[in-house]
Design a protein around this motif. Structure first.
Motif, PDB file in Angstrom:
ATOM      1  N   ASP A 200       8.954   2.960  49.622  1.00 27.18           N
ATOM      2  CA  ASP A 200       9.076   1.544  49.283  1.00 27.18           C
ATOM      3  C   ASP A 200       9.111   0.637  50.506  1.00 27.18           C
ATOM      4  O   ASP A 200       9.110  -0.590  50.371  1.00 27.18           O
ATOM      5  N   GLN A 201       9.123   1.208  51.695  1.00 34.68           N
ATOM      6  CA  GLN A 201       9.022   0.386  52.902  1.00 34.68           C
ATOM      7  C   GLN A 201       7.596  -0.094  53.149  1.00 34.68           C
ATOM      8  O   GLN A 201       7.366  -0.941  54.008  1.00 34.68           O
ATOM      9  N   ILE A 202       6.640   0.455  52.398  1.00 35.27           N
ATOM     10  CA  ILE A 202       5.235   0.090  52.555  1.00 35.27           C
ATOM     11  C   ILE A 202       4.851  -0.814  51.392  1.00 35.27           C
ATOM     12  O   ILE A 202       4.753  -0.385  50.242  1.00 35.27           O
ATOM     13  N   GLY A 203       4.633  -2.079  51.682  1.00 41.27           N
ATOM     14  CA  GLY A 203       4.464  -3.084  50.650  1.00 41.27           C
ATOM     15  C   GLY A 203       3.318  -2.835  49.700  1.00 41.27           C
ATOM     16  O   GLY A 203       3.413  -3.136  48.508  1.00 41.27           O
ATOM     17  N   GLU A 204       2.211  -2.267  50.179  1.00 36.64           N
ATOM     18  CA  GLU A 204       1.046  -2.122  49.313  1.00 36.64           C
ATOM     19  C   GLU A 204       1.240  -1.055  48.232  1.00 36.64           C
ATOM     20  O   GLU A 204       0.412  -0.923  47.335  1.00 36.64           O
ATOM     21  N   LEU A 205       2.336  -0.320  48.299  1.00 37.28           N
ATOM     22  CA  LEU A 205       2.611   0.696  47.278  1.00 37.28           C
ATOM     23  C   LEU A 205       3.464   0.165  46.134  1.00 37.28           C
ATOM     24  O   LEU A 205       3.734   0.887  45.175  1.00 37.28           O
ATOM     25  N   SER A 206       3.866  -1.083  46.200  1.00 38.07           N
ATOM     26  CA  SER A 206       4.846  -1.604  45.245  1.00 38.07           C
ATOM     27  C   SER A 206       4.351  -1.579  43.803  1.00 38.07           C
ATOM     28  O   SER A 206       5.151  -1.486  42.873  1.00 38.07           O
ATOM     29  N   SER A 207       3.054  -1.641  43.594  1.00 38.51           N
ATOM     30  CA  SER A 207       2.536  -1.701  42.221  1.00 38.51           C
ATOM     31  C   SER A 207       2.328  -0.334  41.589  1.00 38.51           C
ATOM     32  O   SER A 207       2.052  -0.243  40.392  1.00 38.51           O
ATOM     33  N   PHE A 208       2.464   0.741  42.364  1.00 36.83           N
ATOM     34  CA  PHE A 208       2.114   2.067  41.860  1.00 36.83           C
ATOM     35  C   PHE A 208       3.334   2.854  41.386  1.00 36.83           C
ATOM     36  O   PHE A 208       4.417   2.772  41.975  1.00 36.83           O
ATOM     37  N   THR A 209       3.122   3.656  40.351  1.00 40.22           N
ATOM     38  CA  THR A 209       4.109   4.637  39.924  1.00 40.22           C
ATOM     39  C   THR A 209       4.151   5.780  40.933  1.00 40.22           C
ATOM     40  O   THR A 209       3.112   6.241  41.392  1.00 40.22           O
ATOM     41  N   TYR A 210       5.350   6.238  41.279  1.00 36.11           N
ATOM     42  CA  TYR A 210       5.519   7.357  42.195  1.00 36.11           C
ATOM     43  C   TYR A 210       5.658   8.663  41.411  1.00 36.11           C
ATOM     44  O   TYR A 210       6.417   8.732  40.441  1.00 36.11           O
ATOM     45  N   LEU A 211       4.961   9.686  41.881  1.00 41.09           N
ATOM     46  CA  LEU A 211       5.060  11.011  41.278  1.00 41.09           C
ATOM     47  C   LEU A 211       5.634  12.000  42.286  1.00 41.09           C
ATOM     48  O   LEU A 211       5.346  11.929  43.486  1.00 41.09           O
ATOM     49  N   THR A 212       6.425  12.930  41.778  1.00 42.40           N
ATOM     50  CA  THR A 212       7.003  14.007  42.575  1.00 42.40           C
ATOM     51  C   THR A 212       6.583  15.322  41.932  1.00 42.40           C
ATOM     52  O   THR A 212       7.060  15.670  40.854  1.00 42.40           O
ATOM     53  N   ASN A 213       5.678  16.041  42.577  1.00 42.83           N
ATOM     54  CA  ASN A 213       5.113  17.283  42.043  1.00 42.83           C
ATOM     55  C   ASN A 213       5.315  18.432  43.025  1.00 42.83           C
ATOM     56  O   ASN A 213       5.536  18.215  44.215  1.00 42.83           O
ATOM     57  N   SER A 214       5.177  19.651  42.540  1.00 46.32           N
ATOM     58  CA  SER A 214       5.551  20.826  43.326  1.00 46.32           C
ATOM     59  C   SER A 214       4.526  21.223  44.380  1.00 46.32           C
ATOM     60  O   SER A 214       4.874  21.793  45.399  1.00 46.32           O
ATOM     61  N   ASP A 215       3.223  20.973  44.136  1.00 47.81           N
ATOM     62  CA  ASP A 215       2.164  21.532  44.981  1.00 47.81           C
ATOM     63  C   ASP A 215       2.379  23.042  45.107  1.00 47.81           C
ATOM     64  O   ASP A 215       2.330  23.617  46.197  1.00 47.81           O
ATOM     65  N   ALA A 216       2.595  23.705  43.967  1.00 48.85           N
ATOM     66  CA  ALA A 216       2.990  25.110  43.949  1.00 48.85           C
ATOM     67  C   ALA A 216       1.847  26.024  44.353  1.00 48.85           C
ATOM     68  O   ALA A 216       0.741  25.921  43.826  1.00 48.85           O
ATOM     69  N   HIS A 217       2.144  26.951  45.289  1.00 47.30           N
ATOM     70  CA  HIS A 217       1.203  27.991  45.699  1.00 47.30           C
ATOM     71  C   HIS A 217       1.665  29.372  45.234  1.00 47.30           C
ATOM     72  O   HIS A 217       1.060  30.379  45.574  1.00 47.30           O
ATOM     73  N   SER A 218       2.751  29.400  44.462  1.00 45.21           N
ATOM     74  CA  SER A 218       3.245  30.644  43.866  1.00 45.21           C
ATOM     75  C   SER A 218       3.998  30.282  42.596  1.00 45.21           C
ATOM     76  O   SER A 218       4.402  29.117  42.406  1.00 45.21           O
TER      77      SER A 218
END
Length: 387
Positions: A200-218
């Motif tokens: 959220d310190q980067i202003g141009e990201l304010s309009s986007f939904t944030y996702l948290t995903n695993s990037d699972a390799h196992s």
């Protein structure tokens, strides 16, 4: 209208196809589509998953076989149901066009198997090997965006702060507009080394939904990061609404590792892993010039004017088996007693946990729920750890 909360992880790799051939070369051989379905549904307790190597024709064939056998079913509004889990078909693409400072990874999702087959056919003319994961796309990022939007897909920059192969890590100097059309981005993925407060310190990201995903390799890494999303039902179109924050659908909580746990949180010497304040000098400890700039420092370079936006809570978590005192035997005992990892982490009452595991493990699980674990920071390709 009744909305239901669902646990969702939208970034899972395929290690091998059903013929035993590699898809994600660095992925576990046990990470097949069928095994992912079973792990997500029976052990992890994930309600919706995104497999991001579904452009591989052999993966599509395996999915079609499951559908033909009646073990899975395509949904009218997009997605594929297997037992208690819905699959969203995705693909991770590497782009390094003339606008990029370095390669970036981008996630493209489609509602139906036929859409993904068409995408694979299109990619095969712009990619050397469509069967492998995260392959180089010989075209521009905006061209890829346009195809996804023209064909009803979702477009999401992947792990956007990591030092290698990400939007802000190597892709752009200052702004995503150097590479992408912001109007054709549906959400952004934070990655393991950043959280909501940092992004959220980067202003141009304010309009986007944030996702948290695993990037699972196992298989064990499924749901190391995930989110709780409120939907009317588990379908592709409902997911689209949630990313837009439309009609009440929304991401309500992000569950992710503390940024300190990420491999690239702090700037360190890649040779000796000693933290460094400089990114363009030799390591003061070993003399190496291989200094890897941390995500935290990169965000400080990019931060600027921001717009206030109410965000879902970000709860710091680690995989259950990463907790002190939770070895393989204890982990299996917890799943045998309570059904799934999501249930253990979120729902099982304290007194029931105490009947199954030692008090110190019960307390660790309660601390996990509160996001109050003590973490030693990682960096330079080494994960942080729980004290």
């Amino acid at each position: 209208m009744t909305l239901t909360p669902y646990y969702v992880d939208l970034h899972i790799h395929i290690g091998r196809d059903w013929n035993g051939r590699p898809v994600k070369i660095t992925g576990s051989p046990s990470l097949t589509l069928t095994n992912i379905f079973k792990e997500a549904s029976r052990r992890k307790g994930l309600d919706m998953i995104g497999v991001i190597d579904a452009q591989s024709p052999a993966v599509q064939d395996e999915l079609e076989s499951l559908i033909s056998a009646g073990e899975a079913a395509e949904l009218d509004d997009g997605g594929v149901q297997f037992e208690d889990t819905v699959l969203i078909l995705g693909s991770e693409i590497e782009v390094y066009d003339y606008s990029c400072q370095g390669p970036i990874h981008l996630l493209c999702y489609f509602p139906y198997l036929s859409d993904m087959r068409n995408f694979s056919e299109w990619l095969s003319k712009k990619m050397k090997n469509v069967s492998l994961s995260s392959q180089r796309f010989y075209g521009t990022a905006r061209e890829l965006q346009q195809y996804v939007k023209d064909h009803g897909g979702l477009f999401i920059p992947a792990h956007m702060f990591t030092p290698f192969k990400s939007l802000y890590g190597k892709g752009v100097k200052r702004t995503l507009k150097e590479v992408l059309d912001p109007e054709k981005i549906d959400a952004v993925e934070l990655g393991l080394s950043a959280d909501t407060k940092m992004a959220d310190q980067i202003g141009e990201l304010s309009s986007f939904t944030y996702l948290t995903n695993s990037d699972a390799h196992s298989l064990g890494k499924l749901a190391r990061e995930y989110q709780l999303i409120e939907l009317q039902e588990r379908t592709f179109e409902e997911l689209r609404l949630s990313l837009q924050g439309a009609k009440g659908r929304r991401v309500t909580t992000n569950f992710g590792m503390s940024p300190k746990m990420g491999k690239y949180h702090q700037t360190v010497c890649a040779h000796c892993l000693i933290p460094s304040e400089e990114t363009d000098e030799r390591c003061g400890s070993c003399g190496s010039t291989k200094i890897v700039k941390g995500v935290s420092e990169r965000i400080q370079e990019l931060k600027g004017a921001t717009q206030e936006r109410e965000r879902p809570p970000y709860v710091y978590q680690v995989p259950l088996i990463s907790l002190p005192g939770v070895g393989k035997r204890t982990y299996e005992k917890l799943l045998e007693s309570f059904g799934s990892e999501m249930r253990v982490i979120h729902d099982v009452p304290e007194n029931q946990l105490q009947n199954v595991v030692p008090d110190k493990v019960t307390q660790a699980i309660l601390d996990l729920r509160l996001g109050s674990l003590n973490i030693d920071a990682g960096g330079g390709g080494r994960y942080g750890k729980v004290r």
